[in-house]
Scaffold this motif. Structure first.
Motif, mmCIF file in Angstrom:
data_model
loop_
_atom_site.group_PDB
_atom_site.id
_atom_site.type_symbol
_atom_site.label_atom_id
_atom_site.label_comp_id
_atom_site.label_asym_id
_atom_site.label_seq_id
_atom_site.Cartn_x
_atom_site.Cartn_y
_atom_site.Cartn_z
ATOM 1 N N ILE A 1 3.023 5.913 -3.207
ATOM 2 C CA ILE A 1 4.174 6.606 -3.798
ATOM 3 C C ILE A 1 4.093 6.566 -5.320
ATOM 4 O O ILE A 1 4.371 7.567 -6.002
ATOM 5 C CB ILE A 1 5.485 5.968 -3.292
ATOM 6 N N GLY A 2 3.680 5.427 -5.885
ATOM 7 C CA GLY A 2 3.531 5.325 -7.333
ATOM 8 C C GLY A 2 2.478 6.268 -7.882
ATOM 9 O O GLY A 2 2.668 6.901 -8.931
ATOM 10 N N ASN A 3 1.356 6.406 -7.177
ATOM 11 C CA ASN A 3 0.318 7.344 -7.602
ATOM 12 C C ASN A 3 0.821 8.786 -7.563
ATOM 13 O O ASN A 3 0.432 9.618 -8.392
ATOM 14 C CB ASN A 3 -0.921 7.195 -6.720
ATOM 15 N N LYS A 4 1.668 9.074 -6.587
ATOM 16 C CA LYS A 4 2.243 10.429 -6.500
ATOM 17 C C LYS A 4 3.146 10.705 -7.699
ATOM 18 O O LYS A 4 3.195 11.826 -8.207
ATOM 19 C CB LYS A 4 3.025 10.573 -5.194
ATOM 20 N N LEU A 5 3.880 9.696 -8.157
ATOM 21 C CA LEU A 5 4.719 9.874 -9.336
ATOM 22 C C LEU A 5 3.881 10.142 -10.585
ATOM 23 O O LEU A 5 4.270 10.935 -11.449
ATOM 24 C CB LEU A 5 5.577 8.620 -9.555
ATOM 25 N N ILE A 6 2.729 9.494 -10.665
ATOM 26 C CA ILE A 6 1.844 9.694 -11.820
ATOM 27 C C ILE A 6 1.199 11.074 -11.766
ATOM 28 O O ILE A 6 1.065 11.762 -12.789
ATOM 29 C CB ILE A 6 0.765 8.588 -11.863
ATOM 30 N N ARG A 7 0.797 11.489 -10.558
ATOM 31 C CA ARG A 7 0.148 12.808 -10.378
ATOM 32 C C ARG A 7 0.941 13.599 -9.327
ATOM 33 O O ARG A 7 0.524 13.721 -8.178
ATOM 34 C CB ARG A 7 -1.300 12.629 -9.924
ATOM 35 N N GLU B 1 0.835 -1.203 0.000
ATOM 36 C CA GLU B 1 0.000 0.000 0.000
ATOM 37 C C GLU B 1 0.868 1.252 0.000
ATOM 38 O O GLU B 1 0.563 2.229 -0.699
ATOM 39 C CB GLU B 1 -0.922 0.007 1.221
ATOM 40 N N MET B 2 1.964 1.233 0.749
ATOM 41 C CA MET B 2 2.882 2.372 0.767
ATOM 42 C C MET B 2 3.438 2.640 -0.634
ATOM 43 O O MET B 2 3.455 3.780 -1.112
ATOM 44 C CB MET B 2 4.023 2.120 1.748
ATOM 45 N N LEU B 3 3.862 1.576 -1.321
ATOM 46 C CA LEU B 3 4.429 1.739 -2.661
ATOM 47 C C LEU B 3 3.367 2.178 -3.665
ATOM 48 O O LEU B 3 3.667 2.931 -4.605
ATOM 49 C CB LEU B 3 5.089 0.434 -3.105
ATOM 50 N N ASP B 4 2.128 1.725 -3.493
ATOM 51 C CA ASP B 4 1.046 2.181 -4.368
ATOM 52 C C ASP B 4 0.818 3.678 -4.215
ATOM 53 O O ASP B 4 0.610 4.396 -5.209
ATOM 54 C CB ASP B 4 -0.251 1.431 -4.047
#
Length: 570
Positions: free
Chosen positions: A340-346, A335-338
């Protein structure tokens, strides 16, 4: 009643922020602010459009005429107008040094102190091949190159000749295009001046300044910093879209934004007698300033940020370091990596859920920690350096968190945290302050404005910084050493002139947040026990409280990883 106005804009890479200050009968204060998108790049290519839009917003808020003319050509009326700028990526520099551990490091300190973003550091012993250096320099497009090499009086060696040939062969071009003659500051041995001019003078604008390294033991950075600032204004800014008109409108010479921040922090630290650390975390970079014994140090960590660089912070810090700040069992690694990944996208999206906020604040802690590690390497005192057997030896005099008695946080993740206590907690966890340390936060992002304001009235600028910009969060009391969890570490007695008294006994493993009802400064008496280490067994101090009160951190130094999740008690 006498009223005067000063209008100041800070032209950032994305936003131009205008602040209006007024003086009424000798007392200065902030009136209001206006913001607009910066317009130095396509499709506008004119920085003045963003300035106009931000000032126009101010006019509407204050019902005061400040603009005269139209958007294509205007002047500022009814106020003195000042400006700072980091638009277009700010001042971007490349450093080329003789030997990496000596000349290049000194040049790096000078460039950062001059307000530059450091794109790369080349030296004859940097381990790269000539082809690798050429390809890299050609791709960077710097505004200025800083070349150093050799202590004063030394004959130019092969390494310096190699650096000159390397620059000449690469033929680097500025971001402003091929019609712009790239300036080179030479700050090495005076015996190489003619050679540098012969090798580089026909293709670059060479400016010679005093040697950065008069001897192996000494640095002479100020002449280089002054030259960087001068070239930024006179040479670089002339080619930036719209800056020629801006220079005609301002009342005094513009400053690069980081230089302005350094000016107000230095003045503030001097007046308040503080050794301070100020860290400004953004989306892509983290800027670190420190004032030690009146001397300014600055670094930029280009890949430690909260949005565009969040993936890099995650990679460098590691999953375990990020997870240690999260509530045990609440947010799993996936969940933490998800998040962070969403932050990279937006990257511009703000946290909505509590889980997103917790993860971002965890990343913030690690970004601050990593940026401070970088800063320490540059800010090391060079007063006790000796060159022997081809190696720069640095004796025991090092910069650590114990060097500072005040820590200032700035940037959206710190200034706009939902609760001020969260900001204080982030600063404590990231920097692990030792002894008695004040925590502050920049609430209004006006340090650049106050920096150039100080060129007109330094006392007024410091007063506004103290009253309307820098908010005291609280005071951290943290002994060094470790002890058995749950055993007595220290005792603190609080009192004031009104008869208020209280006593707290702290146990190893605790992080205590104590906020007394009395908000005036308190006298405190500290007594430590057992393995806890303090400068004295008993110490009495008069301490300002701050809005979060006192933090008593007994989790050990360095911070014991088992105590990252604190158990608050009052």
């Amino acid at each position: 009643m006498s009223i005067k106005y000063i209008l100041i804009t800070d032209i950032g890479s994305t936003t131009t922020k205008a602040l209006l200050f007024q003086e009424i009968d000798g007392a200065w204060s902030l009136v209001s602010h206006g913001e607009a998108s910066t317009t130095v790049e396509n499709p506008y290519n004119d920085v003045m459009i963003g300035v106009w839009n931000s000032v126009e917003q101010l006019e509407k808020k204050c019902n005061l005429s400040l603009l005269q003319g139209d958007i294509d050509h205007f002047d500022i009326i009814n106020a003195k107008y000042l400006s700072t700028s980091s638009a277009g990526g700010g001042l971007q520099m490349v450093v080329c040094g003789h030997v990496g551990r000596i000349s290049a490091i000194s040049a790096q300190r000078a460039a950062l102190g001059g307000g530059a973003v450091l794109l790369d550091v080349f030296s004859a012993d940097d381990g790269r091949s000539l082809f690798q250096r050429l390809e890299k320099l050609r791709s960077l497009k710097p505004d200025i190159i800083l070349l150093s090499g050799g202590v004063e009086g030394a004959e130019p060696g092969l390494f310096l000749i190699e650096m000159c040939d390397f620059i000449r062969s690469a033929q680097p071009k500025s971001k402003f295009g091929y019609q712009y003659t790239l300036p080179i500051i030479y700050a090495g041995t005076s015996k190489a001046v003619d050679m540098v001019n012969d090798l580089l003078g026909d293709r670059f604008t060479v400016k010679v300044v005093e040697n950065l390294r008069p001897t192996f033991q000494d640095e002479n950075i100020e002449p280089t910093r002054n030259a960087i600032h001068s070239l930024f204004i006179e040479h670089v800014m002339e080619h930036a879209p719209g800056y020629a008109q801006l220079k005609e409108v301002v009342s005094i010479e513009m400053l690069p934004t980081p230089v302005a921040v350094g000016e107000i922090l230095t003045a503030y630290a001097k007046q308040k007698n503080k050794n301070l650390l100020c860290i400004d975390i953004g989306g892509a970079t983290t800027d670190v300033f420190s004032i030690l014994d009146g001397k300014l140090h600055r670094t930029v960590s280009a890949n430690y940020g909260m949005s565009y660089s969040i993936g890099h912070v995650t990679t460098i810090a590691g999953y375990d370091n990020l997870q240690r700040w999260l509530p045990a069992g609440r947010i799993e690694r996936k969940e933490m990596l998800d998040i962070i990944g969403n932050k990279l996208i937006r990257p511009t999206k703000l946290p909505v859920t509590e889980e997103e906020l917790l993860v971002e604040q965890s990343v913030c802690r690690e970004a601050l920690r990593l940026a401070f590690v970088d800063h320490v390497e540059i800010a090391k005192s060079n007063k006790k350096q000796v060159f022997a057997q081809n190696e720069l030896i640095e004796h025991d005099q090092k910069v650590t968190i114990e060097s500072y008695n005040t820590i200032i946080g700035s940037g959206g993740a710190l200034s706009h945290a939902p609760q001020k206590r969260q900001t204080a907690q982030i600063l404590i966890d990231a920097f692990e302050p030792v002894g008695l340390t004040y925590l502050m936060v920049d609430t209004n992002f006006m340090l650049p404005h106050l920096g150039i304001f100080s060129k007109l009235d330094v006392e007024a600028a410091i007063h506004i910084a103290s009253s309307e910009c820098l908010l005291t969060l609280g005071t951290v009391i943290a002994p060094t050493g470790y002890g058995v969890e749950g055993t007595k570490a220290l005792m603190i007695r609080f009192s004031n002139s009104s008869g208020f008294t209280n006593e707290i006994v702290g146990l190893w493993g605790e992080l205590i947040c104590y906020q007394p009802d009395e908000f005036e400064a308190l006298d405190i008496e500290i007594t430590v026990f057992g393995t806890a280490k303090w400068s004295q067994k008993k110490q009495s101090r008069n301490v300002d409280i701050g809005i979060c009160g006192f933090y008593i951190d007994l989790r050990g130094r360095p911070l014991n990883k088992f105590y990252c999740q604190p158990d608050y008690r009052k």
